[in-house]
Design a protein around this motif. Structure first.
Motif, short mmCIF file in Angstrom:
data_model
loop_
_atom_site.label_atom_id
_atom_site.label_comp_id
_atom_site.label_asym_id
_atom_site.label_seq_id
_atom_site.Cartn_x
_atom_site.Cartn_y
_atom_site.Cartn_z
N SER A 1 0.85 -1.20 0.00
CA SER A 1 0.00 0.00 0.00
C SER A 1 0.88 1.24 0.00
O SER A 1 0.82 2.07 0.90
CB SER A 1 -0.92 -0.03 1.23
N THR B 1 -0.94 4.72 0.07
CA THR B 1 -2.05 4.86 0.99
C THR B 1 -1.76 5.88 2.09
O THR B 1 -0.74 5.81 2.77
CB THR B 1 -2.38 3.51 1.65
N HIS C 1 -6.93 -0.50 -7.43
CA HIS C 1 -6.83 0.00 -6.06
C HIS C 1 -5.93 1.25 -5.99
O HIS C 1 -6.04 2.04 -5.05
CB HIS C 1 -6.28 -1.08 -5.13
N GLN D 1 -6.46 5.98 -4.33
CA GLN D 1 -5.40 6.43 -3.42
C GLN D 1 -4.58 7.53 -4.06
O GLN D 1 -4.28 8.56 -3.43
CB GLN D 1 -4.52 5.23 -3.06
#
Length: 268
Positions: free
Chosen positions: A19, A22, A109, A113
């Motif tokens: 991530s 993030t 994803h 973000q």
């Protein structure tokens, strides 16, 4: 792009994807963003304090906009990779669309973000009087928006809308602060006028219809196919689906196609 290569490699290997882009939550809440529905500009001090609370910023100063940019420097390397890759308009993500419902889409994803980070950067740049840097981040977001435009699934359309909304919110925030020079406003108006959201919606719906029909045909030809997919997600009905009547599949296919007919016909 190395960033996306790693994401797809991890997906194939069954590993958790990093991530990297993030912004963590704080006490179960995400950082607040500006939007077209808010009259007041974003509270930069509150944003700066949020970044302090999630350990992205250690030493706040009297300039919250500069602090925000400093905190987001953590993401400079992956954003630089994505910025470089976005210059290649004919490239695409290595999705195996031939796998149908089982196709992996790990790259999706990234964009909500990334949009969140670009949103904050744009507003901070404008607060510091750097409209050129703000416009550069808007252009990056729009290139990412266009990079997904030919992906034939509805979820990609939703991701694109979310990314565009984040960019629009940041532009509107700068407008409420009177931070945009008039030439930039005219340029932004011309750029956004070229976007055809209704055409994007039509493509997303028609693509989703095609994907559903492909699945239905697969189920008719291989009745055990859906059972295998459901079993992979540990769904209890997997075994029973092997005995699902083909006529029920065709009936569902008819109803779903009529629904898509109505949705597409409503687009004016």
């Amino acid at each position: 792009a190395p960033y996306f290569q790693e994401i797809f490699r991890n997906q194939i290997a069954g590993n958790a994807n990093p991530s990297v882009l993030t912004i963590p939550e704080h006490n179960g809440t995400s950082i607040k963003l500006a939007s077209l529905t808010k009259v007041e500009p974003l509270d930069l001090v509150a944003c700066r304090d949020f970044l302090v609370n999630v350990k992205l910023l250690e030493s706040p100063t009297a300039e919250p906009a500069r602090d925000i940019l400093h905190a987001l420097e953590k993401f400079d390397q992956p954003i630089a990779e994505i910025r470089e890759a976005s210059q290649r308009p004919s490239s695409k993500f290595p999705v195996k669309w031939e796998d149908g419902i089982s196709a992996h889409l790990p790259h999706l994803h990234t964009f909500p973000q990334l949009g969140r980070i670009l949103h904050l950067r744009i507003i901070a740049h404008l607060a510091l009087g750097d409209a050129s840097a703000a416009r550069s981040d808007i252009d990056l977001g729009l290139r990412c928006y266009r990079a997904l435009e030919n992906e034939p699934v509805l979820i990609t359309g939703l991701v694109r809308i979310a990314l565009l909304a984040q960019l629009e919110g940041a532009i509107w925030d700068g407008f409420t602060r009177r931070a945009w020079p008039e030439p930039e406003l005219r340029s932004l108006q011309a750029t956004f006028a070229k976007l055809d959201l209704l055409d994007d919606l039509r493509f997303a719906l028609e693509s989703e219809r095609g994907g559903f029909n492909s699945i239905a045909e697969q189920l008719v030809a291989q009745p055990g196919a859906m059972a295998d997919v459901l079993a992979a997600f540990d769904i209890n009905s997997a075994f029973a689906f092997r005995f699902y009547p083909i006529g029920w599949i065709r009936r569902s296919q008819l109803v779903v196609n009529r629904y898509f007919d109505d949705q597409v016909a409503a687009i004016q």
